[in-house]
Design an enzyme around this catalytic site. Structure first.
Site, PDB file in Angstrom:
ATOM      1  CG  HIS A  35      20.023 -27.460 -52.472  1.00 16.49           C
ATOM      2  ND1 HIS A  35      19.286 -28.479 -53.067  1.00 16.49           N
ATOM      3  CD2 HIS A  35      19.477 -26.295 -52.909  1.00 16.49           C
ATOM      4  CE1 HIS A  35      18.339 -27.936 -53.834  1.00 16.49           C
ATOM      5  NE2 HIS A  35      18.419 -26.622 -53.741  1.00 16.49           N
ATOM      6  CG  ASP A  62      14.637 -27.747 -53.159  1.00 18.32           C
ATOM      7  OD1 ASP A  62      13.828 -28.706 -53.247  1.00 18.32           O
ATOM      8  OD2 ASP A  62      14.855 -26.958 -54.105  1.00 18.32           O
ATOM      9  CG  ASN A  88      12.142 -28.322 -56.857  1.00 20.34           C
ATOM     10  OD1 ASN A  88      12.364 -27.588 -55.899  1.00 20.34           O
ATOM     11  ND2 ASN A  88      12.947 -28.399 -57.901  1.00 20.34           N
ATOM     12  CG  HIS A  89      16.103 -30.613 -55.418  1.00 15.69           C
ATOM     13  ND1 HIS A  89      17.205 -31.108 -56.062  1.00 15.69           N
ATOM     14  CD2 HIS A  89      15.878 -29.390 -55.949  1.00 15.69           C
ATOM     15  CE1 HIS A  89      17.641 -30.226 -56.950  1.00 15.69           C
ATOM     16  NE2 HIS A  89      16.859 -29.161 -56.887  1.00 15.69           N
ATOM     17  CG  HIS A 204      11.726 -23.144 -56.127  1.00 14.00           C
ATOM     18  ND1 HIS A 204      12.320 -24.367 -56.436  1.00 14.00           N
ATOM     19  CD2 HIS A 204      11.012 -22.797 -57.239  1.00 14.00           C
ATOM     20  CE1 HIS A 204      11.967 -24.724 -57.661  1.00 14.00           C
ATOM     21  NE2 HIS A 204      11.182 -23.798 -58.169  1.00 14.00           N
TER      22      HIS A 204
HETATM   23 MN    MN Z   1      13.571 -25.863 -55.335  1.00 12.05          MN
END
Ligand code: MN
Length: 256
Positions: A35, A62, A88-89, A204
Site C-alpha cells: 500500500h 495491493d 483488488n486495489h 488482503h
Molecule cells: Mn486487498
C-alpha cells in the site's frame, strides 16, 4: 533504489498465472500488502540482507493506495527480481484507467487519488504494468512441492482448478473475484486446506501478525494502518517484520 539488476526476463503479458522454478541460486521472500509503503519495504529488505543478484521478492498484491509512495510501484515492477500478483486495489486502478467512472470513484475513496495526479504517460504505464499482473503465482520447491501466491483466497480450495482455469482462460469472473476480494477465510466463515499446494500465501485482510489458517498464510499486517510490514522466506519459513513509522499512523479500519 540502488539495487543492481540481473537478467531474468519478465512474464509474457498474456499470462494470468505465473509459474516460477525453484530458486537454486538464492532465497525467495514474499511480502504482505505494501500500500505505497515502499520506503519501509526498502528498509525491510536491507534487514533481510536481500540480494537482488540472486534472491526474488514476491508481492501478494495491493502494492498501491493510501501510503506515501504509490507511484514508486512502477520502479519496483520494473525490477527483474520483483514478482507480484494483482490485488483488488490494482484491479480498481485498471478499471478506473479503462474509463469505468464507478471504479474511479471507488478507487479514489480507497486511497487511489494519487493515480489521477500522475502525468498521462505514467498513468498509461500503470495500466500496462497492472494489466500484466497475474492473478496467481506458483513457485516450485526444491523438494518437488509448490507454494502458491495470490491476493485474497483460492476458489473452492482447489489450486489445480484455479491454475488450469487461469492458464486456459476459462476461469469464471466469480472465481477471479474470489482471488481478489474474498475475506471469508479470515472471518472464519470459510476454511479448509487448499488442495494442490503445500502452502498458499495471501494478504488482503489485515492481521496483527502473520496468521495461518490451515495451509493459508496471511501476510497482511497492516503496514499502512500503523501496523507492520512483513516478509516471509519461502526457503526456511523465517518471518521478518518492520513496524510502521509514526507518520504512517492513519487509524486501523477494514479496507477494500
Ligand atoms: Mn486487498
Amino acid at each position: 533504489m540502488g539495487m543492481a539488476q540481473n537478467k531474468r526476463t519478465p512474464p509474457p503479458s498474456s499470462s494470468m498465472i505465473l509459474k516460477l522454478q525453484s530458486n537454486t541460486q538464492g532465497r525467495d521472500w514474499a511480502v504482505g500488502d505494501i500500500h505505497g509503503c515502499f520506503r519501509q519495504l526498502s528498509r525491510l529488505l536491507k534487514m533481510a540482507a536481500f540480494n537482488p543478484e540472486c534472491d526474488r521478492l514476491l508481492s501478494v498484491g495491493d502494492m498501491i493506495d493510501r501510503g506515501a509512495d504509490s507511484a514508486a510501484v512502477l520502479e519496483w515492477l520494473a525490477q527483474p527480481w520483483f514478482y507480484a500478483v494483482r490485488g483488488n486495489h490494482e484491479q480498481l486502478a485498471i478499471d478506473s484507467l479503462l474509463g469505468d467512472k464507478q471504479a474511479e470513484v471507488r478507487h479514489v475513496n480507497n486511497g487511489g487519488s494519487w493515480l489521477l495526479t500522475l502525468p498521462a504517460p505514467q498513468r498509461q504505464a500503470c495500466l500496462t504494468a497492472f494489466q500484466r499482473l497475474p492473478y496467481a503465482i506458483e513457485v516450485a520447491n526444491a523438494d518437488g512441492g509448490k507454494i502458491g501466491v495470490l491476493h485474497a483466497d483460492c476458489p473452492d480450495n482447489d489450486w489445480e482448478a484455479l491454475a488450469s482455469g487461469l492458464a486456459n482462460g476459462t476461469l469464471p469472473e466469480s472465481s477471479r473475484n474470489v482471488t481478489l476480494w474474498s475475506r471469508e477465510r479470515a472471518r472464519n466463515s470459510r476454511g479448509g486446506v487448499v488442495r494442490g499446494v503445500d502452502l498458499l500465501l495471501v494478504g488482503h485482510t489485515p492481521q496483527t501478525s502473520a496468521t495461518r489458517f490451515d495451509n493459508v498464510l496471511n501476510l497482511d499486517t497492516g503496514a499502512v494502518y500503523g501496523g507492520k510490514l512483513t516478509l516471509f522466506c519461502l526457503n526456511d519459513f523465517v518471518e521478518l517484520s518492520l513496524p510502521s513509522e509514526d507518520d504512517a499512523l492513519l487509524g486501523f479500519h477494514l479496507h477494500e
